[in-house]
Write a protein that holds these residues in place. Structure first.
Motif, PDB file in Angstrom:
ATOM      1  N   HIS A   1      -1.570   4.079   8.542  1.00  0.00           N
ATOM      2  CA  HIS A   1      -2.844   4.344   9.223  1.00  0.00           C
ATOM      3  C   HIS A   1      -3.815   3.187   9.152  1.00  0.00           C
ATOM      4  N   LYS A   2      -3.717   2.369   8.114  1.00  0.00           N
ATOM      5  CA  LYS A   2      -4.654   1.243   8.021  1.00  0.00           C
ATOM      6  C   LYS A   2      -3.909  -0.075   7.882  1.00  0.00           C
ATOM      7  N   PRO A   3      -3.135  -0.423   8.879  1.00  0.00           N
ATOM      8  CA  PRO A   3      -2.406  -1.684   8.798  1.00  0.00           C
ATOM      9  C   PRO A   3      -3.370  -2.865   8.784  1.00  0.00           C
TER      10      PRO A   3
ATOM     11  N   GLY B   1       0.826  -1.210   0.000  1.00  0.00           N
ATOM     12  CA  GLY B   1       0.000   0.000   0.000  1.00  0.00           C
ATOM     13  C   GLY B   1       0.850   1.245   0.000  1.00  0.00           C
ATOM     14  N   THR B   2       0.183   2.400  -0.111  1.00  0.00           N
ATOM     15  CA  THR B   2       0.906   3.663  -0.028  1.00  0.00           C
ATOM     16  C   THR B   2       1.386   3.823   1.414  1.00  0.00           C
TER      17      THR B   2
ATOM     18  N   LYS C   1      -7.837   7.001  19.276  1.00  0.00           N
ATOM     19  CA  LYS C   1      -8.168   6.244  18.077  1.00  0.00           C
ATOM     20  C   LYS C   1      -7.448   4.907  18.153  1.00  0.00           C
ATOM     21  N   ILE C   2      -8.183   3.844  17.900  1.00  0.00           N
ATOM     22  CA  ILE C   2      -7.548   2.531  17.895  1.00  0.00           C
ATOM     23  C   ILE C   2      -7.134   2.218  16.463  1.00  0.00           C
ATOM     24  N   THR C   3      -5.833   2.070  16.244  1.00  0.00           N
ATOM     25  CA  THR C   3      -5.323   1.876  14.883  1.00  0.00           C
ATOM     26  C   THR C   3      -5.652   0.484  14.357  1.00  0.00           C
ATOM     27  N   TYR C   4      -5.622  -0.477  15.258  1.00  0.00           N
ATOM     28  CA  TYR C   4      -5.849  -1.848  14.810  1.00  0.00           C
ATOM     29  C   TYR C   4      -6.284  -2.680  16.001  1.00  0.00           C
TER      30      TYR C   4
END
Lengths: 279, 294, 351
Positions: C226-228, C219-220, C343-346
């Motif tokens: 941010h979106k693992p 991914g970028t 914010k929970i990233t994952y």
């Protein structure tokens, strides 16, 4: 074709050519000629073989060869260690020349060594005249043989011990000193145990070389059957009498002993290295 | 005074002891060769060298080296390429086999060729039928010398090539070089000192070999005598001055060999440390880089 | 030129270096292969260059199978980790090498070679080192010469193995930006291997995160940060804090303060991952998800303030707050505060 001999595929070219030639040349020059020893031995009866290698003359020759080699090896351990220590640890004028000279016995043809040592150690030689006065027969005797073997074996010990001494971590010594050890304790308890594998290797290399040595020994040996006749000379004598089988039998035993020794050293050394954790 | 060294007097005593050992065991024999050779004057020295048998012995010695060294050089390059650049089954065993001749007594090295080509040997009768003479002739001398010096170039080259790795060769290939171009333009220049080193040692041994050659030579004056064998004959004839004069030639060869060897070591070491230093200085940074994740 | 890697597998002895890896690189892209050592990234790069052969799978260059092509015919520019400059040649000869070994009919004239080499030296801004030997160059200079040498054969693809791995920290920063600009001007399809996430995030158009011989995510930089898609990617790209969430009476919460959270009927427990800068620090609990901690270390040097905190259960947290927040809160070591995830990233749930 043949690619499955590779443990890991490689994209570099030339494996088949170089390996093929290596094996071809190795077989031609080394393996086939050496195998003749064993082929020849196998044509002898076991009885005949045992008779040759256990005859008094042969046994005396083995005893002399191994005994003198052992004595020379032990002397070289002490002398070689001293020289290696001095070369690795201290600086003094002319050190580079001294360092180069250590290899001199490697470079000097054995026949030259032989006549030079004989001339030095015989009864009217520069060194021999004094030794003979003390009743020490330094030529044409087992002692003379040992002297020649010390000469040719010295570089083996120096050259295996010196790099180990140089590479020993200086922090080890500092650590020992900081813990209150004096110089002698540091040497005995810290340095020396690290050098033992190298000493063993150096000794065995010198010993293996000494067993087979011919050129530098025969001039100073005296070559009396049963007294000062080394095993390689006995092979030579048998050959001159066209006793090929006898010569081969003696040779096979010598060869097996030196291979066994080298294998043993490799084993001892690997055990030591593992324990100390060095390569 | 540093804690890492001994008291000055201990140091001096050890240096002195080492130097005495070396003088007694190495310098003295070297000196006695030249002393005995020149004992009766320079004129006698040159007269005793000026002898057709001596010349023919020198000639055979040089010819032997000229055949044996290049052959072992080619082998050394091939073997070290295969062993240093590739990982194959039985590699350690192959390396052991290559070193084998070093642990074989010179006399046995000669004996095996007698067993192959001698009158009673495996190929003896066939050779005799065809009138080919190997034993007691120059071919056997050359063969025995090749055997004795067999691993000497390979031994020097294998560690050098291993230490250099294959990265430069791979780089050459990504740049479009063929296998031969890669070897000639990249590998060879990088191993030249190791190669020269091996050749010099190989040559010294080839010219000085005594035991193996003695077995197969037949000792025919002027025909199958190499210089070391010639020394023996002269010595056994109590012609000491001539023997030591001939020996002095070989002693000089040994000295030249040592000088060249030391020069190459010096040169090669400088090259090696320059490279190691530059890589090492940066390697540390890379190693300490795994950071920042819990 | 585009590169397509299809289901490549590579085994070293018993070690699976690459396990069914597929990847497509479009013409002109700058891609980072990011992963820890042993993740297979360098092996993949070497297989693309033809320096290693795959045990299974295929490589397509511009839609064409490259299997039959040897390294020397792939026209791939490869920059080695330790540069692999030819030690016995000057910088000029190093760069000229690829031109000099061309078959006679393709080989440029001496004049053309000279011009080309100087053009390349100008490109990497090192015109004055032409007659030096590699040992006389600094690490950063060697790096650029290695690049110039690779570019001399006008490769269609540029492969770089840990291009900044052997450099000092500040030189590395500078060269990164330089490579980025360099690629923007040349637009040559490029892949580089790195284990440094900062480097990958800063330089690459796209990041391929690798772990244990597999691709975790492509991914970028923004997407992977941010979106693992996995805990591994999250962990590898920056610091992260782990919260073990509990389920009590059908409600899921991470904090030590009692209260109500979103319904979580089917979930038994969960792991929540939160980036250090996405935690708020307060003197009083903000919600049920607030965790009571003791501050064990504060590092106010830098653009943000880095704090290490310890919860009662022994869990450690890393927090990043702004200098303003730090001053407003007037924090000191051993203070008791509350941390609340913004914010929970994952998250990973066990059902």
């Amino acid at each position: 074709m043949g690619i499955n001999i590779l443990k890991q595929k490689s994209t570099l070219p030339g494996l088949h050519l170089s390996l093929g030639y290596t094996i071809f040349y190795l077989s031609l020059i080394v393996l086939i000629p050496l195998s003749m020893l064993f082929i020849k031995t196998s044509t002898m009866g076991l009885r005949e073989f045992v008779d040759v290698i256990t005859s008094p003359r042969t046994l005396a020759a083995y005893r002399l060869s191994f005994g003198a080699s052992l004595a020379a090896g032990l002397v070289n351990i002490i002398m070689g260690f001293l020289i290696a220590w001095v070369l690795a640890r201290y600086s003094f004028p002319g050190k580079k020349i001294v360092d180069a000279l250590v290899d001199f016995p490697f470079a000097l043809p054995t026949a030259v060594t032989g006549i030079a040592l004989t001339s030095l150690y015989s009864q009217n030689g520069w060194v021999g005249q004094y030794l003979y006065k003390w009743g020490i027969e330094s030529a044409y005797s087992p002692l003379g043989i040992t002297i020649a073997l010390i000469f040719i074996g010295l570089p083996f010990v120096v050259r295996t011990v010196e790099p180990v001494l140089q590479e020993l971590d200086a922090e080890l010594e500092d650590a020992a000193a900081s813990l209150g050890a004096n110089r002698w304790q540091t040497f005995i308890k810290v340095l020396f145990p690290n050098i033992i594998p190298a000493l063993i290797t150096g000794f065995t290399l010198a010993f293996a070389r000494a067993i087979g040595e011919y050129g530098s020994v025969i001039f100073i040996a005296g070559n009396m059957p049963g007294k000062t006749e080394i095993a390689p000379l006995l092979i030579m004598t048998k050959l001159e009498q066209y006793d090929y089988a006898g010569a081969t039998a003696i040779a096979v035993v010598m060869l097996l002993v030196s291979f066994g020794l080298l294998a043993l050293t490799n084993f001892v050394q690997s055990v030591f290295s593992k324990r100390i954790g060095m390569n | 005074m540093s804690i890492r060294t001994e008291q000055p007097w201990v140091r001096r005593a050890l240096i002195a002891a080492a130097l005495v050992c070396l003088a007694l065991f190495i310098l003295l024999p070297l000196f006695v060769v030249f002393f005995n050779a020149l004992n009766k004057g320079v004129e006698v020295y040159f007269r005793s060298l000026n002898d057709p048998d001596t010349f023919s012995a020198i000639r055979l010695t040089v010819i032997t080296a000229l055949v044996a060294v290049p052959l072992n050089l080619i082998f050394g390059v091939a073997a070290s390429w295969a062993i240093a650049k590739f990982d194959f089954w039985g590699k350690n065993f192959l390396t052991t086999l290559i070193d084998l001749p070093l642990s074989v007594s010179p006399v046995i090295s000669g004996l095996i060729f007698v067993l192959l080509f001698g009158a009673q040997g495996a190929f003896g009768p066939w050779l005799m039928e065809h009138g080919i003479k190997i034993i007691f002739a120059p071919p056997a001398i050359i063969l025995a010398t090749i055997f004795i010096t067999f691993p000497m170039v390979a031994r020097e080259l294998i560690p050098v090539m291993k230490a250099q790795g294959s990265e430069e060769e791979e780089a050459a290939m990504t740049l479009g070089a063929s296998g031969f171009q890669t070897f000639w333009r990249v590998t060879l220049p990088n191993i030249k000192w190791g190669l020269l080193y091996g050749v010099i040692l190989c040559n010294a041994r080839a010219m000085g070999e005594f035991g193996a050659v003695s077995v197969v030579s037949g000792h025919i004056r002027g025909q199958t005598n190499t210089l070391p064998l010639h020394i023996e004959i002269l010595y056994n004839e109590y012609n000491f001055t001539a023997a030591f004069a001939a020996a002095s030639l070989l002693a000089m060869l040994a000295l030249v060999t040592l000088v060249l060897k030391s020069m190459i070591e010096f040169k090669y070491r400088a090259e090696l440390s320059a490279r190691d230093g530059s890589v090492g200085a940066f390697a540390g940074v890379a190693a300490g880089k795994m950071e920042n994740h819990s | 030129m585009s590169i397509e890697v299809k289901q490549i597998t590579k085994i070293f002895g018993t070690f699976k270096a690459l396990d069914d890896v597929s990847l497509k690189v479009e013409t002109g892209e700058l891609i980072a292969l990011l992963g820890p050592s042993g993740s297979g990234k360098t092996t993949l790069l070497r297989i693309i260059a033809g320096l290693e052969t795959a045990d299974a799978g295929e490589i397509l260059f511009h839609g064409e199978d490259a299997k039959e092509k040897q390294t020397k015919d792939r026209s791939v520019g490869f920059v080695f980790q330790h540069y692999a400059l030819f030690r016995h040649m000057t910088v000029f000869e190093n760069i000229a090498f690829g031109l000099r070994v061309k078959p006679k009919s393709f080989r440029p004239s001496e004049q053309q070679i000279k011009e080309k080499v100087h053009e390349l030296l100008k490109l990497v801004q090192l015109e004055w080192v032409a007659s030096r030997y590699p040992s006389q160059l600094s690490g950063g200079q060697r790096q650029r010469i290695a690049l110039a040498r690779a570019l001399a054969i006008e490769p269609k693809v540029l492969l770089l193995d840990e291009p900044f791995g052997s450099l000092d920290a500040n030189v590395r920063k500078e060269l990164r930006q330089w490579l980025r600009r360099f690629h923007d001007n040349l637009h040559i399809t490029s892949l580089f291997v790195t284990h440094d996430q900062e480097e990958a995030l800063e330089v690459a158009d796209k990041i391929v995160v690798m772990n244990a011989g597999k691709i975790e995510q492509i991914g970028t930089p923004e997407e992977v940060y941010h979106k693992p898609v996995s805990a591994f990617v999250l962990n590898f790209l920056g610091n992260v804090n782990l919260f073990h969430a509990r389920v009590e009476e059908g409600k899921l919460s991470v904090g030590t303060a009692p209260g109500v959270q979103e319904p979580a009927a089917k979930i038994k427990s969960a792991k929540m991952y939160v980036r250090p800068h996405q935690l708020s620090v307060t003197r009083e609990p903000l919600s049920v998800n607030s965790v009571k901690v003791v501050l064990v270390f504060i590092n106010p040097a830098g653009s943000s303030v880095k704090i290490e905190a310890c919860a009662q259960d022994g869990n450690n947290f890393q927090v990043e707050i702004t200098q303003d927040e730090y001053k407003a809160l007037n924090l000191a070591k051993n203070d008791e505060v509350y941390l609340t995830p913004k914010k929970i990233t994952y998250s990973e749930y066990e059902i």
